[in-house]
Write a protein that holds these residues in place. Structure first.
Motif, PDB file in Angstrom:
ATOM      1  N   SER A  57     -48.881   8.301 112.930  1.00 47.85           N
ATOM      2  CA  SER A  57     -49.503   7.687 114.121  1.00 47.85           C
ATOM      3  C   SER A  57     -51.027   7.861 114.084  1.00 47.85           C
ATOM      4  O   SER A  57     -51.752   7.263 114.883  1.00 47.85           O
ATOM      5  CB  SER A  57     -48.923   8.306 115.391  1.00 47.85           C
ATOM      6  OG  SER A  57     -49.104   9.696 115.330  1.00 47.85           O
ATOM      7  N   ALA A 101     -41.438   4.825 109.029  1.00 46.88           N
ATOM      8  CA  ALA A 101     -42.433   5.133 110.069  1.00 46.88           C
ATOM      9  C   ALA A 101     -43.701   5.641 109.390  1.00 46.88           C
ATOM     10  O   ALA A 101     -43.647   6.463 108.477  1.00 46.88           O
ATOM     11  CB  ALA A 101     -41.866   6.198 110.991  1.00 46.88           C
ATOM     12  N   GLU A 129     -49.476  -4.393 114.207  1.00 48.63           N
ATOM     13  CA  GLU A 129     -48.199  -3.687 113.979  1.00 48.63           C
ATOM     14  C   GLU A 129     -48.443  -2.223 113.562  1.00 48.63           C
ATOM     15  O   GLU A 129     -47.800  -1.311 114.079  1.00 48.63           O
ATOM     16  CB  GLU A 129     -47.382  -4.412 112.896  1.00 48.63           C
ATOM     17  CG  GLU A 129     -46.010  -3.770 112.714  1.00 48.63           C
ATOM     18  CD  GLU A 129     -45.253  -4.252 111.477  1.00 48.63           C
ATOM     19  OE1 GLU A 129     -45.536  -5.341 110.954  1.00 48.63           O
ATOM     20  OE2 GLU A 129     -44.360  -3.485 111.032  1.00 48.63           O
ATOM     21  N   GLU A 169     -49.883  -0.303 116.679  1.00 46.33           N
ATOM     22  CA  GLU A 169     -49.046  -0.158 117.882  1.00 46.33           C
ATOM     23  C   GLU A 169     -47.643   0.353 117.580  1.00 46.33           C
ATOM     24  O   GLU A 169     -47.081   1.116 118.354  1.00 46.33           O
ATOM     25  CB  GLU A 169     -48.995  -1.488 118.636  1.00 46.33           C
ATOM     26  CG  GLU A 169     -50.388  -1.830 119.134  1.00 46.33           C
ATOM     27  CD  GLU A 169     -50.439  -2.935 120.150  1.00 46.33           C
ATOM     28  OE1 GLU A 169     -49.411  -3.626 120.342  1.00 46.33           O
ATOM     29  OE2 GLU A 169     -51.521  -3.112 120.744  1.00 46.33           O
ATOM     30  N   GLN A 170     -47.078  -0.116 116.457  1.00 45.99           N
ATOM     31  CA  GLN A 170     -45.693   0.322 116.174  1.00 45.99           C
ATOM     32  C   GLN A 170     -45.629   1.365 115.061  1.00 45.99           C
ATOM     33  O   GLN A 170     -44.563   1.901 114.765  1.00 45.99           O
ATOM     34  CB  GLN A 170     -44.847  -0.886 115.798  1.00 45.99           C
ATOM     35  CG  GLN A 170     -44.621  -1.823 117.001  1.00 45.99           C
ATOM     36  CD  GLN A 170     -44.140  -3.194 116.560  1.00 45.99           C
ATOM     37  OE1 GLN A 170     -43.285  -3.287 115.697  1.00 45.99           O
ATOM     38  NE2 GLN A 170     -44.696  -4.234 117.147  1.00 45.99           N
ATOM     39  N   HIS A 171     -46.747   1.584 114.393  1.00 40.81           N
ATOM     40  CA  HIS A 171     -46.810   2.539 113.267  1.00 40.81           C
ATOM     41  C   HIS A 171     -45.785   2.210 112.181  1.00 40.81           C
ATOM     42  O   HIS A 171     -45.086   3.080 111.665  1.00 40.81           O
ATOM     43  CB  HIS A 171     -46.647   3.987 113.774  1.00 40.81           C
ATOM     44  CG  HIS A 171     -47.528   4.272 114.952  1.00 40.81           C
ATOM     45  ND1 HIS A 171     -48.902   4.215 114.882  1.00 40.81           N
ATOM     46  CD2 HIS A 171     -47.223   4.547 116.244  1.00 40.81           C
ATOM     47  CE1 HIS A 171     -49.404   4.467 116.076  1.00 40.81           C
ATOM     48  NE2 HIS A 171     -48.414   4.665 116.920  1.00 40.81           N
ATOM     49  N   THR A 172     -45.699   0.915 111.886  1.00 38.56           N
ATOM     50  CA  THR A 172     -44.848   0.457 110.783  1.00 38.56           C
ATOM     51  C   THR A 172     -45.595  -0.638 110.021  1.00 38.56           C
ATOM     52  O   THR A 172     -46.573  -1.205 110.525  1.00 38.56           O
ATOM     53  CB  THR A 172     -43.516  -0.158 111.288  1.00 38.56           C
ATOM     54  OG1 THR A 172     -43.811  -1.227 112.203  1.00 38.56           O
ATOM     55  CG2 THR A 172     -42.629   0.870 111.960  1.00 38.56           C
ATOM     56  N   ASN A 173     -45.134  -0.914 108.808  1.00 40.66           N
ATOM     57  CA  ASN A 173     -45.611  -2.067 108.036  1.00 40.66           C
ATOM     58  C   ASN A 173     -44.346  -2.720 107.481  1.00 40.66           C
ATOM     59  O   ASN A 173     -43.962  -2.506 106.335  1.00 40.66           O
ATOM     60  CB  ASN A 173     -46.559  -1.607 106.918  1.00 40.66           C
ATOM     61  CG  ASN A 173     -47.171  -2.773 106.156  1.00 40.66           C
ATOM     62  OD1 ASN A 173     -46.762  -3.917 106.325  1.00 40.66           O
ATOM     63  ND2 ASN A 173     -48.142  -2.476 105.309  1.00 40.66           N
ATOM     64  N   SER A 174     -43.670  -3.476 108.347  1.00 37.45           N
ATOM     65  CA  SER A 174     -42.287  -3.880 108.067  1.00 37.45           C
ATOM     66  C   SER A 174     -42.161  -4.852 106.894  1.00 37.45           C
ATOM     67  O   SER A 174     -41.130  -4.877 106.236  1.00 37.45           O
ATOM     68  CB  SER A 174     -41.645  -4.461 109.315  1.00 37.45           C
ATOM     69  OG  SER A 174     -42.481  -5.443 109.851  1.00 37.45           O
TER      70      SER A 174
END
Ligand SMILES: NC(=O)C1=CN([C@@H]2O[C@H](COP(=O)(O)OP(=O)(O)OC[C@H]3O[C@@H](n4cnc5c(N)ncnc54)[C@H](O)[C@@H]3O)[C@@H](O)[C@H]2O)C=CC1
Ligand SMILES: O=C(CO)COP(=O)(O)O
Length: 346
Positions: free
Chosen positions: A58, A55, A40, A43-48
């Protein structure tokens, strides 16, 4: 010096600090034991799970391979919960470079041994304790990730190592001071979580601002008393790691300790509170440690002791408040740590 920095682990604080380092154009490699989280972040540049809706840079690289994160790194930042520190350092020992500086940002103790985090780290990675740097101060991950102005302190027995850490983190929204009182900074950062739990509990019970101010002030007095007894500089408790972090943790809804205390004050049982948090609440373990410190050093810590009874012996929080308010009359000055700055320096 290489511009590579490793960050161990990818919880809220590790991720927020890694993002500061990435904003400073360093080559940041964050280690997580969770392959899903690594994917995550990359690839998504998040740590939800830990910083929902935010965000990340990157440029931040994540890996589930600690050796890959740490090899060639000029500095290793550890932001693990205190309960996981020894285990994480056991893995780190197998791959850390000899000359990389070690910084930790954990606020707690090893409850079984009552050791500070820098002691645990130095034992596991065979480094001199005074070479370790601790980063602490009023700094919620949720605000650091939004680049809100934040000030912290880095403390070490090795001034050069502290200055290196200062250089790595310092930027327009993250201001870093050095301090050479590592013991005081570690104790202040850990012990304030107990008072934050108490402040949350006071709010959950429906008490007002007077009670909160009393808890913060008397809480700081008992933190300073035990801190000085354990070798800290009393002035550290008036600084960012002391009163600064006490205020932010005991008054902010970002604080997990305040939130846990609030739910306890509302009458929820401890296990239900902890399972609803989903993140570390260091103050619970730290209350146990403080209770032991109070006995070991013969220093009165009435707030920590009452919280211990509430958390671990099912005392009703209202009875704890009655016990605190009904203590023998005292003069204020007799309860303050006696050492002065000059005495500490001799
Ligand atoms: N969140 C914040 O705003 C701040 C937190 N801190 C301190 O930082 C430390 C960490 O707190 P958070 O990041 O907030 O906790 P968190 O609950 O957000 O994250 C904890 C992380 O540790 C990982 N973890 C737990 N056990 C592990 C193990 N055995 N091996 C590898 N990884 C493990 C979890 O998977 C998770 O990623 C605490 O001591 C806390 O007091 C300090 C300042 C600010
Ligand atoms: O230490 C912190 C802020 O400085 C974080 O506190 P909490 O662990 O209570 O969220």
């Amino acid at each position: 010096m290489s511009d590579k920095v490793a960050v161990l682990v990818a919880g809220s604080w590790g991720t927020a600090l890694a993002n500061v380092l990435a904003a400073n154009e360093l080559d940041v490699h964050i280690w997580s034991r969770s392959p899903e989280q690594v994917l995550e972040i990359n690839e998504q540049h998040t740590n939800s799970r830990y910083l929902p809706g935010m965000a990340l840079s990157s440029h931040l690289k994540a890996t589930a391979d600690m050796k890959e994160a740490v090899t060639g790194a000029a500095a290793v930042l550890i932001a693990a919960p205190s309960s996981a520190m020894r285990e994480v350092c056991r893995q780190l020992k197998t791959c850390i470079e000899e000359d990389s500086i070690v910084i930790h940002a954990t606020k707690g103790f090893e409850t079984e041994s009552l050791k500070r985090m820098s002691t645990v780290i130095s034992e596991e990675i065979s480094r001199n304790e005074s070479s370790i740097v601790v980063l602490s101060g009023p700094s919620h991950a949720e605000e650091v990730i939004r680049q809100c102005p934040t000030t912290v302190v880095v403390a070490s027995g090795d001034q050069k190592a502290a200055e290196t850490a200062q250089d790595l983190f310092m930027n327009a929204y993250f201001r870093v001071y050095t301090n050479r009182d590592m013991i005081g900074v570690e104790l202040a950062g850990a012990l304030k979580n107990i008072i934050a739990l108490g402040a949350g509990m006071s709010d959950g019970l429906g008490f007002g601002d007077n009670a909160k101010a009393a808890l913060l002030t008397r809480g700081l007095a008992e933190i300073s008393r035990i801190g000085v007894e354990m070798g800290a500089n009393p002035l550290t408790f008036a600084g960012l790691a002391g009163v600064g972090d006490l205020v932010v943790t005991a008054t902010s809804k970002h604080s997990r300790n305040w939130r846990a205390g609030f739910m306890l004050g509302e009458g929820k049982p401890l296990d239900e509170v902890l399972s609803s948090m989903g993140m570390v609440v260091e103050g619970i373990r730290t209350t146990k440690a403080a209770y032991a410190f109070s006995e070991k050093f013969g220093v009165q810590m009435p707030i920590a002791n009452q919280l211990y009874h509430v958390l671990f012996e099912q005392r009703d929080p209202r009875n704890a408040v009655e016990a605190l308010m009904g203590r023998n009359p005292k003069t204020e000055m007799e309860t303050m740590p006696l050492q002065t700055w000059e005495q500490w320096h001799t």
